[in-house]
Write an enzyme that holds these catalytic residues in place. Structure first.
Site, PDB file in Angstrom:
ATOM      1  N   TYR A 121       0.695  -1.162  -0.113  1.00 21.41           N
ATOM      2  CA  TYR A 121       0.168  -0.327  -0.082  1.00 21.41           C
ATOM      3  C   TYR A 121       0.920   1.268  -0.001  1.00 21.41           C
ATOM      4  O   TYR A 121       0.748   2.195  -0.822  1.00 21.41           O
ATOM      5  CB  TYR A 121      -0.816  -0.181   0.609  1.00 21.41           C
ATOM      6  CG  TYR A 121      -1.888  -1.201   1.155  1.00 21.41           C
ATOM      7  CD1 TYR A 121      -2.940  -1.008   0.699  1.00 21.41           C
ATOM      8  CD2 TYR A 121      -2.115  -2.361   2.155  1.00 21.41           C
ATOM      9  CE1 TYR A 121      -3.548  -2.018   0.026  1.00 21.41           C
ATOM     10  CE2 TYR A 121      -2.649  -3.598   1.427  1.00 21.41           C
ATOM     11  CZ  TYR A 121      -3.838  -3.267   0.666  1.00 21.41           C
ATOM     12  OH  TYR A 121      -4.887  -4.200   0.847  1.00 21.41           O
ATOM     13  N   PRO A 134     -11.260   0.041  -4.164  1.00 24.50           N
ATOM     14  CA  PRO A 134     -12.319  -0.553  -4.598  1.00 24.50           C
ATOM     15  C   PRO A 134     -14.089   0.756  -4.262  1.00 24.50           C
ATOM     16  O   PRO A 134     -13.951   1.109  -3.097  1.00 24.50           O
ATOM     17  CB  PRO A 134     -12.308  -1.200  -3.513  1.00 24.50           C
ATOM     18  CG  PRO A 134     -12.099  -2.078  -2.414  1.00 24.50           C
ATOM     19  CD  PRO A 134     -11.118  -0.408  -2.288  1.00 24.50           C
ATOM     20  N   HIS A 355      -8.000   1.320   0.781  1.00 22.20           N
ATOM     21  CA  HIS A 355      -8.217   0.125   1.239  1.00 22.20           C
ATOM     22  C   HIS A 355      -7.038   0.047   1.988  1.00 22.20           C
ATOM     23  O   HIS A 355      -7.295  -0.722   2.857  1.00 22.20           O
ATOM     24  CB  HIS A 355      -7.424  -0.641  -0.481  1.00 22.20           C
ATOM     25  CG  HIS A 355      -7.698  -2.448   0.186  1.00 22.20           C
ATOM     26  ND1 HIS A 355      -7.966  -3.124   1.309  1.00 22.20           N
ATOM     27  CD2 HIS A 355      -8.398  -2.935  -0.856  1.00 22.20           C
ATOM     28  CE1 HIS A 355      -7.764  -3.741   1.243  1.00 22.20           C
ATOM     29  NE2 HIS A 355      -8.727  -3.997  -0.157  1.00 22.20           N
ATOM     30  N   SER A 440     -19.271 -25.851  -1.214  1.00 20.51           N
ATOM     31  CA  SER A 440     -19.066 -24.473  -0.241  1.00 20.51           C
ATOM     32  C   SER A 440     -19.213 -23.752  -1.835  1.00 20.51           C
ATOM     33  O   SER A 440     -18.828 -23.730  -2.835  1.00 20.51           O
ATOM     34  CB  SER A 440     -17.453 -24.443  -0.324  1.00 20.51           C
ATOM     35  OG  SER A 440     -16.954 -23.261   0.004  1.00 20.51           O
ATOM     36  N   PRO A 441     -20.509 -22.826  -1.499  1.00 21.78           N
ATOM     37  CA  PRO A 441     -20.898 -21.531  -2.699  1.00 21.78           C
ATOM     38  C   PRO A 441     -19.426 -21.046  -2.295  1.00 21.78           C
ATOM     39  O   PRO A 441     -19.259 -20.883  -3.850  1.00 21.78           O
ATOM     40  CB  PRO A 441     -21.829 -21.234  -1.803  1.00 21.78           C
ATOM     41  CG  PRO A 441     -22.229 -21.775  -0.359  1.00 21.78           C
ATOM     42  CD  PRO A 441     -21.138 -22.422   0.522  1.00 21.78           C
ATOM     43  N   ASP A 442     -18.056 -20.526  -1.869  1.00 14.01           N
ATOM     44  CA  ASP A 442     -17.361 -20.335  -2.358  1.00 14.01           C
ATOM     45  C   ASP A 442     -16.674 -20.883  -3.611  1.00 14.01           C
ATOM     46  O   ASP A 442     -16.382 -20.585  -4.607  1.00 14.01           O
ATOM     47  CB  ASP A 442     -16.367 -19.110  -1.803  1.00 14.01           C
ATOM     48  CG  ASP A 442     -15.390 -18.411  -1.438  1.00 14.01           C
ATOM     49  OD1 ASP A 442     -15.897 -17.318  -2.143  1.00 14.01           O
ATOM     50  OD2 ASP A 442     -14.453 -18.876  -1.308  1.00 14.01           O
ATOM     51  N   TYR A 464      -6.630 -15.638  -8.367  1.00 14.44           N
ATOM     52  CA  TYR A 464      -5.827 -14.664  -7.328  1.00 14.44           C
ATOM     53  C   TYR A 464      -7.653 -14.589  -6.101  1.00 14.44           C
ATOM     54  O   TYR A 464      -8.151 -13.360  -6.985  1.00 14.44           O
ATOM     55  CB  TYR A 464      -5.014 -13.097  -6.840  1.00 14.44           C
ATOM     56  CG  TYR A 464      -5.320 -12.977  -4.979  1.00 14.44           C
ATOM     57  CD1 TYR A 464      -4.473 -12.808  -4.941  1.00 14.44           C
ATOM     58  CD2 TYR A 464      -6.186 -11.977  -5.366  1.00 14.44           C
ATOM     59  CE1 TYR A 464      -4.153 -12.442  -3.443  1.00 14.44           C
ATOM     60  CE2 TYR A 464      -6.274 -11.225  -3.520  1.00 14.44           C
ATOM     61  CZ  TYR A 464      -5.084 -11.327  -2.910  1.00 14.44           C
ATOM     62  OH  TYR A 464      -4.702 -10.996  -1.575  1.00 14.44           O
ATOM     63  N   SER A 466      -8.773 -13.675  -2.046  1.00 14.68           N
ATOM     64  CA  SER A 466      -7.436 -13.465  -0.497  1.00 14.68           C
ATOM     65  C   SER A 466      -8.650 -14.098   0.289  1.00 14.68           C
ATOM     66  O   SER A 466      -9.493 -13.865   0.717  1.00 14.68           O
ATOM     67  CB  SER A 466      -7.954 -11.788  -0.421  1.00 14.68           C
ATOM     68  OG  SER A 466      -8.695 -11.273  -0.666  1.00 14.68           O
ATOM     69  N   SER A 566     -12.739 -11.162  -5.200  1.00 16.39           N
ATOM     70  CA  SER A 566     -12.776 -11.642  -3.845  1.00 16.39           C
ATOM     71  C   SER A 566     -14.957 -11.054  -3.247  1.00 16.39           C
ATOM     72  O   SER A 566     -15.642 -10.580  -4.745  1.00 16.39           O
ATOM     73  CB  SER A 566     -12.775 -10.169  -3.270  1.00 16.39           C
ATOM     74  OG  SER A 566     -12.731 -10.270  -1.471  1.00 16.39           O
ATOM     75  N   GLN A 567     -14.551 -11.498  -2.444  1.00 19.22           N
ATOM     76  CA  GLN A 567     -16.356 -12.077  -1.845  1.00 19.22           C
ATOM     77  C   GLN A 567     -16.368 -11.536  -1.183  1.00 19.22           C
ATOM     78  O   GLN A 567     -15.962 -11.339   0.328  1.00 19.22           O
ATOM     79  CB  GLN A 567     -16.687 -14.263  -1.787  1.00 19.22           C
ATOM     80  CG  GLN A 567     -17.851 -13.956  -0.757  1.00 19.22           C
ATOM     81  CD  GLN A 567     -18.173 -14.811   0.093  1.00 19.22           C
ATOM     82  OE1 GLN A 567     -19.291 -15.017   1.218  1.00 19.22           O
ATOM     83  NE2 GLN A 567     -17.699 -16.106  -0.686  1.00 19.22           N
TER      84      GLN A 567
END
Length: 638
Positions: A121, A134, A355, A440-442, A464, A466, A566-567
């Site tokens: 960052y 984001p 972020h 698993s939904p993810d 990727y 996280s 990313s979820q």
């Protein structure tokens, strides 16, 4: 460590790590922190959480070899295998670096925390806009009058104050991952925090105050939310404050200081240094730095001119990521503030968040809190007897700074024109159907993305996702490498016309299980990416040559994350959105709800290999194919 296989994976999937390269040239310098907010300072381990472990070198190297295999030909994999063997050999450079890293871990509560903040960052020099920060789109509103817009804005601020009060008084329930409590310190870093540009490295400023920064028509104001009697303003009183702001800023200003925050960090640092030579400018910059949040009162963008929800989602996503450019609301921002709420004249609502101080979990919880507050019709109970009028923040702009503002406008417009967005709601099914199949939904959705990418590009896509490592003190994230031997085999099996439904179902199950297994390890801090980053940084810090491992094809290709995902699980009908990690990649943020899934996808227009419309079509078809295979398997059992 106790296995986490029986916990809910959803709680552990991190809510987003900003889009950027994870193995960039590391910055090794002093940790930059400026704090006027005692509760946000790095503190002792008040929750008595365990320290982030340093994985065993052999475990990481063996796991790493498995993750690079999909990206290499046999002869390339043989070269990588020899490199790994040499790196990890007894008395080799890997063992030396491991010992140094283990020594660092003994000396720090979290051996990665400061390095990660600096490398990912504060030392990262591309703009925060598109590349890092984001946007989060709230459910659409339709404001028929300016007063409706301002009432919504006032409610948003009052909801934020109530949420902040819960944080300050430690009333936010400690989040758990199974039986493991999670580090809650990130919650104390979302209000009052501001990133400050610097030469080569930025810093963070943590503050506590009783006012917000409001921006309208590119004019910036100090607006007190407490009166002179130290009583919080009511909703109607805040509306009156905002009306005064609008009255004082009817015409957009050409000296839009806010657009400078969208620039490359070194360019913004140069402008910041020029601005701070003037006392008036220093005071105005400090005022913004110390405010609780930024509120952007935006101009209309034709949201409801579109009957199509998909088109409205794309408009709103663009506004929350970059503001639509200098000719829209892109200059009506202060992108360095951790939270800036966006309330547009025709119903675009949401926020943009910087972020560096925290992951998305506190932001996602804040979003649901605000939406619930507004939908329940809550109003502030207090009424101040002596509200303070808004104060315009003045800036003395030299010709040199004015030229930098023009350049920043041009830079922002290039970023805007190069970002393609396709945000949509997949309404054929949601997580309830996936759960009904005992999957698993993810992991299921991650494999859908792998399948979609392979369908389009006929090659494995480094991928990727996280995972939050907040079960450790100061934990941030670890990478879930979703591209695997199993995911590629699944995609190939699905696309093979000779494969039977039974074979396809078996391949799907195996791919999902492989992803779940890696996720469990990543949540415990036993992925490969952060450990390899730590070994690289410790080499740099000790003047040791960077090992050949880091320039090898296996490393370069597996770390070139063409799918960044990313979820962000908001309960409301919202979604988060951001830019791709790499020029030839896609970003995919998703909010799986009971019966539908909100997706936000993006790609760069300048790259001929990627296109959001084709990626969306491939993703929707993949979701349909997987659904059909599961139903066929169910019928076969009957």
């Amino acid at each position: 460590m106790k296995s986490l296989k029986n916990i809910k994976m959803l709680r552990g999937i991190n809510k987003i790590c900003g889009p950027r390269s994870f193995f960039m040239e590391p910055y090794v310098s002093s940790f930059q922190l400026s704090s006027h907010y005692s509760s946000a300072k790095p503190a002792a381990n008040a929750q008595n959480l365990p320290r982030l472990p340093v994985p065993k070198l052999s475990d990481t190297l063996n796991k790493y070899l498995k993750t690079v295999k999909p990206h290499l030909k046999d002869e390339e994999f043989a070269i990588t295998s020899r490199l790994i063997q040499s790196f990890g050999a007894e008395g080799g450079v890997g063992q030396k670096l491991q010992a140094l890293l283990e020594k660092r871990a003994q000396e720090h509560l979290n051996w990665l925390e400061e390095w990660w903040l600096l490398t990912a960052y504060l030392g990262y020099r591309d703009p925060v806009v598109v590349y890092s920060s984001p946007g989060l789109v709230f459910p659409f509103r339709k404001f028929n009058t300016q007063n409706e817009q301002l009432k919504y804005a006032a409610k948003t601020l009052l909801a934020a104050l109530e949420y902040k009060s819960l944080i300050d008084s430690d009333k936010i329930p400690t989040e758990m991952m199974g039986k493991n409590p999670l580090d809650m310190l990130q919650y104390k870093k979302i209000f009052g925090t501001c990133r400050i540009p610097g030469d080569k490295t930025d810093k963070l400023s943590f503050n506590d105050s009783k006012y917000v920064t409001v921006i309208h028509n590119n004019h910036i104001f100090h607006v007190d939310l407490w009166g002179a009697d130290n009583v919080v303003l009511s909703e109607d009183q805040i509306v009156q404050q905002l009306k005064q702001v609008i009255e004082l800023s009817k015409t957009p200003t050409d000296n839009a200081i806010g657009v400078l925050t969208s620039e490359n960090r070194d360019a913004w640092a140069k402008a910041y240094q020029l601005l701070t030579k003037d006392q008036v400018n220093r005071e105005s910059l400090a005022d913004i730095e110390k405010s609780i949040v930024v509120l952007c009162l935006d101009s209309a963008v034709g949201l409801w001119d579109n009957k199509d929800k998909n088109a409205r989602q794309n408009i709103a996503a663009a506004q929350t990521i970059h503001g639509g450019g200098s000719r829209s609301n892109g200059s009506n921002r202060w992108f360095d503030k951790t939270v800036q709420f966006i309330v547009g004249a025709d119903g675009v609502t949401g926020l943009t968040y910087e972020h560096s101080p925290a992951e998305g979990q506190p932001i996602a919880v804040l979003t649901d809190f605000i939406i619930n507050y507004i939908d329940q019709g809550k109003e502030g109970k207090s009424v101040s007897a002596s509200p303070k009028p808004p104060v315009p923040l003045k800036f003395n702009v030299t010709n040199e700074v004015s030229a930098l503002i023009r350049t920043a406008n041009e830079s922002l417009d290039r970023l805007v024109s190069n970002l393609e967005l396709n945000c949509f709601t997949y309404d054929k099914y949601g997580k309830n159907f996936i759960k009904s199949q005992k999957l698993s939904p993810d992991s299921y959705l991650q494999m859908a993305m792998q399948y979609a990418f392979y369908r389009l590009h006929k090659t494995p896509g480094a991928h990727y996702e996280s995972a939050a490592t907040r079960m450790y003190i100061g934990g941030r994230t670890e990478t879930i490498r979703s591209c695997s031997i199993e995911s590629v085999e699944f995609a190939k099996t699905m696309l093979d016309s000779q494969s039977t439904p039974k074979q396809k179902f078996a391949a799907l199950q195996k791919a999902i299980q492989g992803h779940k297994d890696y996720t469990v390890q990543a949540l415990q801090g036993f992925g490969v990416d952060r450990h390899l980053l730590g070994l690289k940084l410790i080499a740099k810090e000790n003047g040791i040559d960077i090992p050949e491992l880091y320039s090898d094809a296996g490393f370069v290709r597996s770390a070139h994350m063409r799918i960044s995902t990313s979820q962000v699980a908001c309960k409301c009908d919202g979604f988060m959105c951001y830019g791709p990690l790499v020029p030839d990649g896609y970003a995919t943020c998703y909010n799986p709800r009971d019966n539908d899934i909100n997706f936000a996808t993006s790609a760069f227009v300048s790259n001929p290999e990627t296109a959001c419309d084709k990626y969306r079509a491939a993703l929707e078809q993949s979701l349909q194919d997987m659904h059909d295979i599961l139903l066929q398997n169910t019928k076969a059992k009957l």
